[in-house]
Design an enzyme around this catalytic site. Sequence first.
Site, PDB file in Angstrom:
ATOM      1  N   TRP A  60       0.812  -1.218   0.000  1.00 24.98           N
ATOM      2  CA  TRP A  60       0.000   0.000   0.000  1.00 24.98           C
ATOM      3  C   TRP A  60       0.844   1.266   0.000  1.00 24.98           C
ATOM      4  CZ3 TRP A  60      -4.321  -0.686  -2.124  1.00 24.98           C
ATOM      5  CH2 TRP A  60      -5.046  -1.863  -1.926  1.00 24.98           C
ATOM      6  N   ASP A  84      -1.573   6.530   6.396  1.00 26.99           N
ATOM      7  CA  ASP A  84      -2.674   5.691   5.917  1.00 26.99           C
ATOM      8  C   ASP A  84      -2.959   4.679   7.020  1.00 26.99           C
ATOM      9  OD1 ASP A  84      -4.326   3.804   4.773  1.00 26.99           O
ATOM     10  OD2 ASP A  84      -3.064   3.425   3.018  1.00 26.99           O
ATOM     11  N   LYS A 130     -12.192  -1.631   5.867  1.00 29.62           N
ATOM     12  CA  LYS A 130     -11.338  -2.588   6.553  1.00 29.62           C
ATOM     13  C   LYS A 130     -11.828  -2.794   7.995  1.00 29.62           C
ATOM     14  CE  LYS A 130      -9.017  -2.850   2.868  1.00 29.62           C
ATOM     15  NZ  LYS A 130      -7.842  -2.110   2.439  1.00 29.62           N
TER      16      LYS A 130
HETATM   17  C1  LIG Z   1      -7.327  -1.501   1.245  1.00 31.46           C
HETATM   18  C2  LIG Z   1      -6.305  -0.484   1.477  1.00 31.46           C
HETATM   19  C3  LIG Z   1      -6.164   0.624   0.623  1.00 31.46           C
HETATM   20  C4  LIG Z   1      -7.032   0.825  -0.604  1.00 31.46           C
HETATM   21  O1  LIG Z   1      -8.341   1.026  -0.244  1.00 31.46           O
HETATM   22  P1  LIG Z   1      -9.488   1.307  -1.334  1.00 31.46           P
HETATM   23  O2  LIG Z   1     -10.590   1.823  -0.495  1.00 31.46           O
HETATM   24  O3  LIG Z   1      -9.781   0.021  -1.999  1.00 31.46           O
HETATM   25  O4  LIG Z   1      -8.988   2.323  -2.274  1.00 31.46           O
HETATM   26  C5  LIG Z   1      -5.186   1.549   0.928  1.00 31.46           C
HETATM   27  N1  LIG Z   1      -4.405   1.418   2.002  1.00 31.46           N
HETATM   28  C6  LIG Z   1      -4.500   0.365   2.836  1.00 31.46           C
HETATM   29  C7  LIG Z   1      -3.597   0.266   4.013  1.00 31.46           C
HETATM   30  C8  LIG Z   1      -5.450  -0.617   2.599  1.00 31.46           C
HETATM   31  O5  LIG Z   1      -5.553  -1.657   3.431  1.00 31.46           O
END
Ligand SMILES: *Cc1c(COP(=O)(O)O)cnc(C)c1O
Length: 363
Positions: A103, A173, A197
Amino acid sequence: MAYDRIYNFSAGPSILPEKVLEDIRDNLMNYQGSGMCVMEMSHRSKVFDTIIKEAEQDLRDLMNIPDNYKVMFIQGGATLQFAMIPMNLMKNGVADYIVTGNWSKKAYAEAKKYGKINLVATSEDRNYSYIPDCSDLPISEDADYVYICENETIHGTTFRQLPNTKGKILVSDQSSMFLSKPCNVSDYGVIYGGVQKNIGPAGMVIVIMREDLIREDLPTWVPTYMSYATHAKNDSLYNTPNCWSIYVCGQVFKYLKSIGGLEAMAKMNEEKAKILYDFLDQSKLFKGTVEPEFRSLMNVPFVTPTKEQDAEVVAATKAAGFDNLKGHKSVGGLRASIYNAMPKEGVAALVDFLKKYEAEHMA
Ligand SMILES: *Cc1c(COP(=O)(O)O)cnc(C)c1O
């Protein structure tokens, strides 16, 4: 289990608290006397105004978000933030990235479209199985920010200590660890998380941003929707937001408050993860792929000695009522995502199953 539900270890979209799903069901046809479903109502209605305001306030209460931080509900998932961050935060056109897995690697690649991006640390040499020492990095003099992915969903690593950014703004993030434990918001310039998530239904990201970082003087090529000022000025109602996701996330916030907030949640998450890691540490068949000090409490990748056996275990778990345990292709093996809503019993049941499997296959 009630409703014939199974233990769902999906990395995302993922498990939600049953209590929240039941409350949503009970209010589906007629939300609190409004005569309609939240999916059917105007985002400018009084009822929805209360939903979005309460969601924000409950999140502020949970995370103790200081008044000088804005909370924004934005569409485009976490992925859109990979571009919005550099577009909005770059003044010098320079940023420092720490790459610890898929990511942060994606975010790094995207940011390169918009400026000079320095890779100041990476754990790529050992397939992202650890977090590099970030106590004294070569932070660029003119960096507009330092970027991390605080919990790598695929590789299963997490920062135990935030990097020393030498005074630069930290952007994090937190998608796969959002609300999993207390967070000192003022350590960051920006925190964001895709909600599917650990919080709610897919299709939205929550951005928590220090107010002074929100700029109105962006280059004219930046799309209106991709300027944080647009969302901040309009309280996330510049256009039609993801009303349903905001509603469900709000219900999850209320639920988290009702069970004792993030401290209680963190304690439960630690207990849960310990059950699985303790098993992996003594197992002769299964092995965790991450160095112990950097193990995630949310995403737990592990392997058997061979790819064939990995596939066999995945199939066996699925047949036994545990789903979504197949590891991501870049790590292989298995991965158990044990987010907030996964009950302790779910992890214990999985460990019991793996123990039995091991006993039967190691004789
Ligand atoms: C799943 C995830 C993303 C991407 O998320 P989307 O909503 O599908 O764009 C980005 N960063 C992390 C850490 C993730 O687990």
